[in-house]
Design a protein around this motif. Structure first.
Motif, short mmCIF file in Angstrom:
data_model
loop_
_atom_site.label_atom_id
_atom_site.label_comp_id
_atom_site.label_asym_id
_atom_site.label_seq_id
_atom_site.Cartn_x
_atom_site.Cartn_y
_atom_site.Cartn_z
N PRO A 258 0.83 -1.21 0.00
CA PRO A 258 0.00 0.00 0.00
C PRO A 258 0.87 1.26 0.00
N PHE A 259 0.46 2.26 -0.78
CA PHE A 259 1.22 3.51 -0.82
C PHE A 259 0.26 4.69 -0.91
N GLY A 260 0.79 5.86 -0.60
CA GLY A 260 -0.01 7.07 -0.61
C GLY A 260 0.64 8.15 -1.46
N LYS A 277 -3.26 3.69 -2.27
CA LYS A 277 -4.03 3.40 -1.07
C LYS A 277 -4.82 4.62 -0.60
N ASP A 278 -4.19 5.80 -0.63
CA ASP A 278 -4.84 6.99 -0.10
C ASP A 278 -4.11 8.22 -0.63
N PHE A 300 -0.60 9.84 7.17
CA PHE A 300 -0.25 8.49 6.72
C PHE A 300 0.31 7.64 7.86
N ASN A 303 -2.15 5.32 9.33
CA ASN A 303 -2.46 4.13 8.55
C ASN A 303 -1.18 3.31 8.38
N VAL A 306 0.36 1.67 5.06
CA VAL A 306 1.07 2.42 4.01
C VAL A 306 2.58 2.30 4.23
N ILE A 309 5.28 6.67 0.55
CA ILE A 309 4.55 7.92 0.32
C ILE A 309 5.27 8.70 -0.77
#
Length: 337
Positions: A258-260, A277-278, A300, A303, A306, A309
């Motif tokens: 998951p990454f942002g 992810k966001d 972040f 969460n 993650v 970023i």
């Protein structure tokens, strides 16, 4: 210890805690600071313990008047007076030579200088006056983590470790103050901020800038010069050009974690397929990005899934110098190539 959340109507109660040698986080226009009586070495030691801060990292002394600075500083030069008249109260910290034994070594990191600032926040100026003493005030966070721009950020890191936080809402600038050293022949900016080198030079003439990372055996004269700073749990990658975002997002997708993404609105809205992810908006400019950088990194951190970023970089001009200074430290200098 129960950490109290004081309102702006409870300044007297917060000041009473400080007089008792307790720690109170306070608001400024930049970030929230962790306040203790700068004249009480035992109280100051609690600041290092609460933050997990190295003991050779000097603290900024926050004052509510120039007269307070005169009590401790060996001299107040014409350049100091010009800077104060132009930028105080405000986001400029000034390093000055001290009178002998004026402040404890736990405040100065063992140096013969100290850094002074008058914050542009009336709540904290009232707190300092009510406490009757200057306050040390490093950022009110766990050492090495992104600086706090809300009382909630403070409580996330320090709940149960300090007596209270004086809540005045989100800070307006979001990056720590510019630090200038006036204890040397040619003034030097040791930490960039929203008070830019160009703005200072218009007041006092030519100065230098020194943003190097201090070596292991060297004592830093200002915060942020030696130790790891501003780092979230996930690895940050700086995206230098908006055109790189599609490629960076594709690369991050292929990492299977998951990454942002943190970027201005134009970049976020141009991502037609949400594959990350966001996301977190940095607003519409480098000014708003500076205000929200630490807030986004902390977003972040909430969460833990993650792991990466992707954060937008900006040209190192004006406030962009301060923004990139903080972002490069949070990323460990990692740029997406």
């Amino acid at each position: 210890m129960e950490t109290k959340r004081y309102t702006v109507k409870q300044i007297a109660a917060a000041a009473a805690d400080i007089k008792q040698g307790e720690l109170i986080a306070f608001p400024t226009e930049t970030v929230y600071g962790l306040g203790a009586d700068a004249t009480n070495p035992e109280a100051v030691k609690k600041v290092y313990a609460a933050k997990g801060r190295p003991s050779d990292n000097p603290l900024i002394v926050h004052v509510a008047s120039v007269e307070t600075v005169a009590r401790y500083a060996a001299t107040l030069s014409p350049k100091f007076k010009q800077l104060v008249e132009t930028f105080w109260p405000g986001s400029l910290t000034i390093i000055l030579p001290l009178k002998p034994n004026a402040l404890a070594s736990v405040v100065t990191g063992g140096l013969k200088t100290a850094a002074f600032r008058m914050p542009d926040n009336q709540v904290t100026l009232d707190l300092i006056q009510a406490a009757g003493v200057p306050l040390v005030g490093p950022s009110a966070n766990t050492s090495g983590k992104p600086s706090p721009t809300t009382a909630d950020h403070v409580l996330h890191d320090l709940n149960g470790k300090i007596a209270g936080v004086l809540d005045d809402g989100p800070t307006g600038i979001g990056l720590e103050s510019t630090v200038i050293d006036l204890s040397v022949a040619t003034p030097v900016i040791l930490r960039p901020g929203v008070v830019t080198q160009e703005a200072i030079e218009r007041v006092i003439g030519p100065i230098m800038a020194d943003h190097h990372q201090v070596g292991a055996s060297e004592i830093p004269k200002a915060p942020g010069m030696k130790y790891k700073h501003y780092a979230p749990n996930a690895q940050v990658y700086i995206i230098d050009q908006p055109a790189q975002f599609n490629e960076a997002i594709q690369w991050a997708t292929e990492q299977n974690v998951p990454f942002g993404v943190m970027a201005v609105d134009d970049i976020l809205t141009n991502q037609t397929t949400v594959r990350f992810k966001d996301q977190f908006s940095l607003g519409d400019s480098v000014v708003s990005a500076s205000r929200h950088l630490f807030d986004g990194l902390r977003y972040f951190d909430l969460n833990p899934e993650v792991k990466i970023i992707l954060v937008q970089g900006f040209t190192m001009v004006g406030v962009g110098v301060a923004y990139m200074n903080r972002l490069e430290k949070s990323a460990g200098q990692k740029h997406f190539q």
